[in-house]
Design an enzyme around this catalytic site. Structure first.
Site, PDB file in Angstrom:
ATOM      1  N   ARG A  74       0.518  -1.246   0.313  1.00 28.80           N
ATOM      2  CA  ARG A  74      -0.574  -0.128   0.495  1.00 28.80           C
ATOM      3  C   ARG A  74       0.571   1.509  -0.056  1.00 28.80           C
ATOM      4  O   ARG A  74       0.446   2.880   0.943  1.00 28.80           O
ATOM      5  CB  ARG A  74      -1.343   0.060   1.230  1.00 28.80           C
ATOM      6  CG  ARG A  74      -2.045  -1.094   0.996  1.00 28.80           C
ATOM      7  CD  ARG A  74      -3.480  -0.386   2.163  1.00 28.80           C
ATOM      8  NE  ARG A  74      -4.305  -2.087   1.544  1.00 28.80           N
ATOM      9  CZ  ARG A  74      -5.499  -1.645   1.232  1.00 28.80           C
ATOM     10  NH1 ARG A  74      -5.531  -1.088   0.158  1.00 28.80           N
ATOM     11  NH2 ARG A  74      -6.053  -2.783   1.333  1.00 28.80           N
ATOM     12  N   THR A 113      -4.484   3.574  -6.435  1.00 34.69           N
ATOM     13  CA  THR A 113      -3.278   3.382  -7.028  1.00 34.69           C
ATOM     14  C   THR A 113      -3.989   4.160  -8.225  1.00 34.69           C
ATOM     15  O   THR A 113      -3.307   5.195  -8.702  1.00 34.69           O
ATOM     16  CB  THR A 113      -3.030   1.811  -7.508  1.00 34.69           C
ATOM     17  OG1 THR A 113      -3.297   1.228  -6.262  1.00 34.69           O
ATOM     18  CG2 THR A 113      -2.675   1.564  -8.867  1.00 34.69           C
ATOM     19  N   ASP A 135     -13.328  -4.379  -3.798  1.00 32.55           N
ATOM     20  CA  ASP A 135     -15.049  -3.074  -3.880  1.00 32.55           C
ATOM     21  C   ASP A 135     -15.582  -2.326  -4.530  1.00 32.55           C
ATOM     22  O   ASP A 135     -16.702  -1.998  -3.968  1.00 32.55           O
ATOM     23  CB  ASP A 135     -13.793  -1.654  -2.621  1.00 32.55           C
ATOM     24  CG  ASP A 135     -13.663  -2.417  -1.869  1.00 32.55           C
ATOM     25  OD1 ASP A 135     -13.397  -3.430  -0.592  1.00 32.55           O
ATOM     26  OD2 ASP A 135     -12.154  -1.271  -1.346  1.00 32.55           O
ATOM     27  N   ARG A 170     -31.063 -17.632  15.904  1.00 33.47           N
ATOM     28  CA  ARG A 170     -30.355 -16.233  16.178  1.00 33.47           C
ATOM     29  C   ARG A 170     -30.439 -15.253  14.863  1.00 33.47           C
ATOM     30  O   ARG A 170     -30.850 -15.256  14.055  1.00 33.47           O
ATOM     31  CB  ARG A 170     -28.997 -17.241  16.660  1.00 33.47           C
ATOM     32  CG  ARG A 170     -28.920 -17.908  17.995  1.00 33.47           C
ATOM     33  CD  ARG A 170     -27.253 -18.217  17.670  1.00 33.47           C
ATOM     34  NE  ARG A 170     -26.914 -19.066  18.891  1.00 33.47           N
ATOM     35  CZ  ARG A 170     -26.171 -19.267  19.219  1.00 33.47           C
ATOM     36  NH1 ARG A 170     -25.651 -20.047  17.910  1.00 33.47           N
ATOM     37  NH2 ARG A 170     -25.384 -20.168  20.105  1.00 33.47           N
ATOM     38  N   MET A 177     -16.251  -6.853   3.378  1.00 33.78           N
ATOM     39  CA  MET A 177     -15.671  -5.752   3.922  1.00 33.78           C
ATOM     40  C   MET A 177     -15.975  -5.058   2.714  1.00 33.78           C
ATOM     41  O   MET A 177     -17.569  -5.150   2.106  1.00 33.78           O
ATOM     42  CB  MET A 177     -14.208  -6.354   2.645  1.00 33.78           C
ATOM     43  CG  MET A 177     -13.257  -6.949   3.988  1.00 33.78           C
ATOM     44  SD  MET A 177     -11.838  -7.205   2.805  1.00 33.78           S
ATOM     45  CE  MET A 177     -10.796  -7.679   3.887  1.00 33.78           C
ATOM     46  N   ARG A 291     -24.319 -13.128  17.175  1.00 34.28           N
ATOM     47  CA  ARG A 291     -23.531 -13.552  16.833  1.00 34.28           C
ATOM     48  C   ARG A 291     -22.738 -12.860  15.572  1.00 34.28           C
ATOM     49  O   ARG A 291     -23.967 -12.381  14.861  1.00 34.28           O
ATOM     50  CB  ARG A 291     -23.764 -15.226  15.592  1.00 34.28           C
ATOM     51  CG  ARG A 291     -23.506 -16.333  17.634  1.00 34.28           C
ATOM     52  CD  ARG A 291     -22.675 -16.195  18.760  1.00 34.28           C
ATOM     53  NE  ARG A 291     -23.128 -17.540  19.406  1.00 34.28           N
ATOM     54  CZ  ARG A 291     -24.080 -16.979  20.687  1.00 34.28           C
ATOM     55  NH1 ARG A 291     -23.927 -16.217  20.841  1.00 34.28           N
ATOM     56  NH2 ARG A 291     -23.789 -17.940  21.371  1.00 34.28           N
TER      57      ARG A 291
END
Ligand code: F6P
Length: 373
Positions: A74, A113, A135, A170, A177, A291
């Protein structure tokens, strides 16, 4: 005359990078008779002149491999950590570019970039970039390679979480991401049939999220899958963040900008672990056990999907053609079925977020998926 091109991969790794390197390298050699070298570990390898010759043998057998054979980092050309200092190393990079008599440098990367490559272009290098990131937030392209694979992985995870959430009655909060964009969470959430999808573009109201889960329970559904983008935030958090972002974009003074950046860093720090807090809050409000599953880097690992291999190959081979034509200072984007060169200044520094009227959002709303609005 033989042309020489250099390739580097920068930013987070992405499935499809090797397919792009292969497509670019093979087309450059076979079709145009060019010589190709790779720089290792992103812009750092360009600065340190660490290279690898990308000949037929090196490019063979890499189509299906995840990650990048070149390595990545990076590091930024103009803010390179050297010892305990951060230095502008763009001149050193230009020297190495010239040492190899390069006709072009191809930078494969995401948003960061694109901006870094623009800096090298302004130094006088012939630059072409390719858009990669899970992304999908690079401007001026319909899609980035890596995204489709990540959507597939996150969708499979959501599928698997259904049976365990159902069995235990649950709430499962699953973090996906995507940095500050909601493309991945929205796509995997829709594909996996999540009951609630929270994305950064639509700050959520906690009570509304809890109410959606309670409503399901009233209808006899005692479990819920909540897909949360890592950048998602509550309306209260957004009320602090948005003015800071607006102030930064309007402020030019160095000291004032630094002050706002420090406040943004504090916000980030507080936001870390927000899915854990969200699960606790939902547990308290609904009295259902909750959870948390954080998918993390699993979403970036392993073999690229067929869609990503095709996209990366198309963009890589189109890039070789652009070098041949001598068309530089562009990112090779995909518009519909076509690869299109887009001027780099139109891409650099911009983020492609999910528009709040995006058709996929509309579909999710029509389905009755809660968005916390
Ligand atoms: O940009 C890709 C991405 O995976 C983001 O979704 C995520 O926020 C970030 O990279 C994680 O970065 P790192 O791999 O440096 O932890």
């Amino acid at each position: 005359m033989t042309k020489y091109i250099g390739i580097l991969t920068a930013g987070g790794d992405t499935p499809g990078l090797n397919a792009a390197i292969r497509g670019l390298g093979k087309a450059a050699q076979h079709t145009y008779g060019m010589e190709v070298i790779g720089f290792r570990d992103g812009f750092r390898g360009l600065m340190e002149n660490r290279t690898v010759r990308l000949d037929g043998e090196t490019l063979s057998g890499i189509l299906t491999m995840g990650g990048t054979i070149l390595g990545t980092s990076r590091d930024k050309p103009h803010k390179m950590p050297i010892g305990n200092k951060t230095l502008d190393m763009t001149d050193v990079m230009l020297t190495n570019y010239r040492k190899h008599h390069l006709d072009a440098l191809i930078c494969l990367g995401g948003n960061g970039t694109q901006s870094n490559a623009l800096k090298l272009m302004e130094k006088g290098m012939n630059i072409i970039t390719l858009p990669k990131t899970i992304d999908n937030d690079v401007a001026e392209t319909d899609m980035t390679f890596g995204f489709d694979t990540a959507v597939g992985i996150a969708t499979e995870a959501i599928d698997r979480l259904h049976s365990t959430a159902h069995s235990h009655h649950r709430i499962i909060v699953v973090e996906v991401m995507g940095h500050s964009a909601g493309w991945l969470a929205l796509s995997a959430g829709v594909a996996g049939g999540a009951d609630v999808i929270l994305i950064p573009e639509l700050p959520y109201n906690l009570q509304q999220v809890a109410e959606a889960i309670l409503d399901r329970r009233r209808k006899g559904k005692h479990f819920s899958i909540v897909a949360v983008a890592e950048g998602a935030m509550s309306q209260e958090e957004a009320a602090v963040l948005r003015p800071l972002q607006a102030a930064l974009s309007q402020t030019h003074g160095k000291a004032e900008r630094q002050h706002i950046k420090n406040q943004l860093a504090d916000w980030e720090k507080q936001h870390k672990g927000h899915v854990l807090r969200l699960a606790q809050q939902l547990e308290a409000l609904t009295r259902l056990e909750a959870r948390v599953t954080i998918l993390g880097h699993v979403q970036r690992g392993g073999t690229p999907s067929a869609v990503d291999r095709i996209l990366a190959t198309q963009l890589g081979t189109a890039c070789a053609e652009l070098v041949h034509q001598g068309q530089f200072g562009v990112m090779v984007a995909i518009h519909g079925q076509q690869s299109v060169p887009v001027p780099l200044p139109l891409v650099a520094g911009k983020l492609k977020l999910v528009p709040t009227d995006h058709p996929l959002l509309e579909s999710a709303r029509r389905l009755g998926t809660a968005m916390g609005e």
